[in-house]
Scaffold this motif. Structure first.
Motif, mmCIF file in Angstrom:
data_model
loop_
_atom_site.group_PDB
_atom_site.id
_atom_site.type_symbol
_atom_site.label_atom_id
_atom_site.label_comp_id
_atom_site.label_asym_id
_atom_site.label_seq_id
_atom_site.Cartn_x
_atom_site.Cartn_y
_atom_site.Cartn_z
ATOM 1 N N ALA A 91 38.219 13.132 28.004
ATOM 2 C CA ALA A 91 37.643 11.628 27.678
ATOM 3 C C ALA A 91 36.020 11.813 27.488
ATOM 4 O O ALA A 91 35.645 11.302 26.623
ATOM 5 N N GLY A 92 35.634 12.749 28.150
ATOM 6 C CA GLY A 92 33.812 12.814 28.034
ATOM 7 C C GLY A 92 33.771 13.352 26.736
ATOM 8 O O GLY A 92 32.612 12.969 26.110
ATOM 9 N N PHE A 93 34.374 14.326 26.287
ATOM 10 C CA PHE A 93 34.248 14.808 24.909
ATOM 11 C C PHE A 93 34.439 13.934 24.105
ATOM 12 O O PHE A 93 33.493 13.786 23.064
ATOM 13 N N ARG A 94 35.487 12.996 24.341
ATOM 14 C CA ARG A 94 35.679 12.008 23.078
ATOM 15 C C ARG A 94 34.361 11.056 23.100
ATOM 16 O O ARG A 94 33.949 10.486 22.178
ATOM 17 N N GLY A 95 34.022 10.779 24.332
ATOM 18 C CA GLY A 95 32.865 9.759 24.288
ATOM 19 C C GLY A 95 31.476 10.488 23.953
ATOM 20 O O GLY A 95 30.810 9.667 23.042
#
Length: 120
Positions: free
Chosen positions: A70-74
């Motif tokens: 999710a951090g990569f997507r953020g």
């Protein structure tokens, strides 16, 4: 993002992870596979299908895997111009009141730390 992942009910983790992994590019998939390798869950492959299929075997590390994905997507959303306010509007409704208070306190502490200076 990390607070949002902490609030996701256990039965929903798999579907959120699959959604997060589906949007990752090759570089992010490689980074996520490298993290999997550190857990020694077999020989990880930077492949969406592999990463989704191995997710249930991560046990206690499932939330951390989702936080990373999710951090990569953020990061990608930020790079694409999504404002912090927009991100907060999407995430805050899913957080408990207690978690929102904790995050607000952390934000104030970080703001004060930045404005007052520190030894770092």
């Amino acid at each position: 993002m990390r607070a949002w992942v902490d609030e996701i009910p256990e039965p929903d983790l798999d579907s959120h992870y699959a959604k997060a992994v589906a949007d990752l590019d090759e570089h992010d998939l490689s980074m996520l596979a490298a993290w999997h390798a550190s857990l020694e869950v077999g020989h990880p492959i930077a492949n969406k299908e592999f990463l989704v299929n191995v997710f249930p075997s991560l046990g206690e590390n499932r939330r951390e895997a989702l936080k990373i994905a999710a951090g990569f997507r953020g990061e990608e959303a930020f790079d694409a111009g999504v404002a912090e306010e927009q991100s907060l509007e999407m995430v805050l409704p899913f957080l408990s009141e207690q978690r929102c208070r904790e995050l607000a306190q952390e934000c104030v502490e970080l703001y004060c730390w930045d404005r007052l200076g520190s030894e770092n």
